[in-house]
Design a protein around this motif. Structure first.
Motif, short mmCIF file in Angstrom:
data_model
loop_
_atom_site.label_atom_id
_atom_site.label_comp_id
_atom_site.label_asym_id
_atom_site.label_seq_id
_atom_site.Cartn_x
_atom_site.Cartn_y
_atom_site.Cartn_z
N ARG A 18 0.82 -1.21 0.00
CA ARG A 18 0.00 0.00 0.00
C ARG A 18 0.85 1.27 0.00
O ARG A 18 0.43 2.32 -0.48
N ALA A 19 2.07 1.18 0.53
CA ALA A 19 2.95 2.35 0.56
C ALA A 19 3.20 2.90 -0.84
O ALA A 19 3.52 4.08 -1.01
N THR A 20 3.05 2.06 -1.85
CA THR A 20 3.23 2.50 -3.24
C THR A 20 2.33 3.70 -3.55
O THR A 20 2.74 4.63 -4.22
N ALA A 21 1.11 3.65 -3.05
CA ALA A 21 0.15 4.71 -3.34
C ALA A 21 0.24 5.86 -2.35
O ALA A 21 -0.40 6.88 -2.55
N GLU A 22 1.01 5.70 -1.28
CA GLU A 22 0.98 6.68 -0.21
C GLU A 22 2.25 7.53 -0.09
O GLU A 22 2.19 8.68 0.33
N SER A 23 3.42 6.99 -0.43
CA SER A 23 4.67 7.73 -0.25
C SER A 23 4.75 8.90 -1.21
O SER A 23 4.42 8.79 -2.39
N ASP A 24 5.21 10.06 -0.71
CA ASP A 24 5.35 11.23 -1.56
C ASP A 24 6.58 11.14 -2.46
O ASP A 24 6.65 11.81 -3.49
N ASP A 25 7.56 10.34 -2.08
CA ASP A 25 8.79 10.19 -2.85
C ASP A 25 8.66 9.00 -3.80
O ASP A 25 8.62 7.85 -3.35
N PRO A 26 8.57 9.22 -5.10
CA PRO A 26 8.36 8.11 -6.04
C PRO A 26 9.45 7.05 -5.96
O PRO A 26 9.16 5.85 -6.04
N ARG A 27 10.71 7.47 -5.79
CA ARG A 27 11.80 6.49 -5.72
C ARG A 27 11.61 5.58 -4.50
O ARG A 27 11.77 4.36 -4.59
N GLN A 28 11.29 6.16 -3.35
CA GLN A 28 11.07 5.36 -2.14
C GLN A 28 9.84 4.47 -2.29
O GLN A 28 9.83 3.33 -1.82
N ALA A 29 8.81 4.98 -2.94
CA ALA A 29 7.59 4.20 -3.14
C ALA A 29 7.88 2.97 -3.99
O ALA A 29 7.40 1.86 -3.68
N GLN A 86 -11.39 -13.28 -11.02
CA GLN A 86 -11.86 -11.96 -10.60
C GLN A 86 -10.98 -11.37 -9.51
O GLN A 86 -10.67 -10.17 -9.53
N LEU A 87 -10.58 -12.21 -8.54
CA LEU A 87 -9.69 -11.74 -7.48
C LEU A 87 -8.38 -11.24 -8.05
O LEU A 87 -7.89 -10.17 -7.67
N TRP A 88 -7.80 -12.02 -8.94
CA TRP A 88 -6.49 -11.67 -9.50
C TRP A 88 -6.59 -10.41 -10.36
O TRP A 88 -5.72 -9.53 -10.31
N SER A 89 -7.67 -10.32 -11.14
CA SER A 89 -7.87 -9.14 -11.99
C SER A 89 -8.07 -7.89 -11.14
O SER A 89 -7.52 -6.82 -11.44
N HIS A 90 -8.84 -8.02 -10.06
CA HIS A 90 -9.07 -6.87 -9.17
C HIS A 90 -7.76 -6.43 -8.52
O HIS A 90 -7.48 -5.23 -8.42
N THR A 91 -6.95 -7.39 -8.10
CA THR A 91 -5.66 -7.05 -7.50
C THR A 91 -4.77 -6.34 -8.51
O THR A 91 -4.09 -5.35 -8.18
N ALA A 92 -4.76 -6.83 -9.75
CA ALA A 92 -3.98 -6.17 -10.80
C ALA A 92 -4.45 -4.74 -11.03
O ALA A 92 -3.64 -3.83 -11.22
N ASP A 93 -5.76 -4.52 -10.97
CA ASP A 93 -6.30 -3.17 -11.15
C ASP A 93 -5.83 -2.25 -10.02
O ASP A 93 -5.49 -1.08 -10.26
N LEU A 94 -5.81 -2.77 -8.78
CA LEU A 94 -5.34 -1.97 -7.65
C LEU A 94 -3.88 -1.58 -7.85
O LEU A 94 -3.49 -0.42 -7.64
N PHE A 95 -3.07 -2.54 -8.26
CA PHE A 95 -1.65 -2.26 -8.45
C PHE A 95 -1.41 -1.34 -9.63
O PHE A 95 -0.54 -0.47 -9.59
N THR A 96 -2.19 -1.52 -10.69
CA THR A 96 -2.05 -0.63 -11.84
C THR A 96 -2.33 0.81 -11.44
O THR A 96 -1.60 1.74 -11.82
N GLY A 97 -3.38 1.00 -10.65
CA GLY A 97 -3.71 2.34 -10.18
C GLY A 97 -2.61 2.92 -9.30
O GLY A 97 -2.27 4.11 -9.41
N ALA A 98 -2.04 2.08 -8.42
CA ALA A 98 -0.97 2.54 -7.53
C ALA A 98 0.29 2.89 -8.33
O ALA A 98 0.96 3.90 -8.06
#
Length: 206
Positions: A83-94, A128-140
């Protein structure tokens, strides 16, 4: 006092149920390693969990349902850890945090992740679970790219399309590396991280 004992009994039953469900899922994961999805049976899972087949059917209606629940639990952990991927302000750290947490989960539950990928085309619930997870990660991933200056939009060189390609590249890379060794996972992660940084325009920056 009247009324207090039933409440206690209900709580105890719920706790016992949670323990049994955890035992079922843990046994299922062990059996995936020992026998594989096709060879293991409901009887195997029940025996390993220390319960009868009838008791197992109180929690899950089939072997497929047990595996689906195991996949759901695993992808939830994957998303929580990344989840830190979507939350950290520093892209490199994320990016670094996301890749590190992804390695951790593939090291711990790589077999479940590969099973999810293998069954995603034939078991709709897992797909559906895997596709939904991929969508979350794509957004992040897209959010990280945008914070690094990549524009949003529909073009191939803009954040959403690049994020989807990165997401599936990471999945495939880890899928194959997890069948080899922990060292292979490290190498795959380093390559994916470099490509993600390159897409974000962050390579060569301190």
């Amino acid at each position: 006092m009247p009324g207090t004992q039933p409440a206690r009994r209900r709580r105890a039953t719920e706790r016992k149920g949670d323990l049994r469900e955890r035992a079922i899922l843990d046994t299922c994961e062990s059996l995936l390693a020992e026998k594989g999805y096709e060879a293991m049976t409901v009887g195997d899972i029940a025996q390993g969990a220390g319960i009868t087949r009838g008791a197992l059917y109180f929690y899950f209606g089939s072997k497929q349902e047990v595996v689906t629940a195991l996949v759901a639990q695993t992808v939830e952990h994957l998303w929580e850890r990344s989840r830190a991927t979507a939350e950290s302000d520093d892209p490199r750290q994320a990016i670094a945090a996301a890749m590190r947490r992804t390695i951790e989960l593939w090291n711990e539950h790589g077999l479940v992740m590969r099973t999810a990928i293998d069954l995603s085309l034939t078991v709709p619930e897992i797909g559906q679970l895997w596709s939904h997870t991929a969508d979350l990660f794509t957004g992040a991933i897209a959010a990280v790219l945008q914070r690094a200056g990549v524009p949003a939009g529909g073009a191939p060189d803009q954040a959403p399309a690049m994020a989807r390609a990165l997401c599936w590249m990471i999945e495939r890379s880890f899928y194959h590396a997890s069948q080899e060794s922990p060292g292979s996972l490290e190498l795959a992660s380093a390559a994916c991280e470099h490509i993600w940084l390159t897409c974000a325009g962050l390579t060569g920056q301190g």
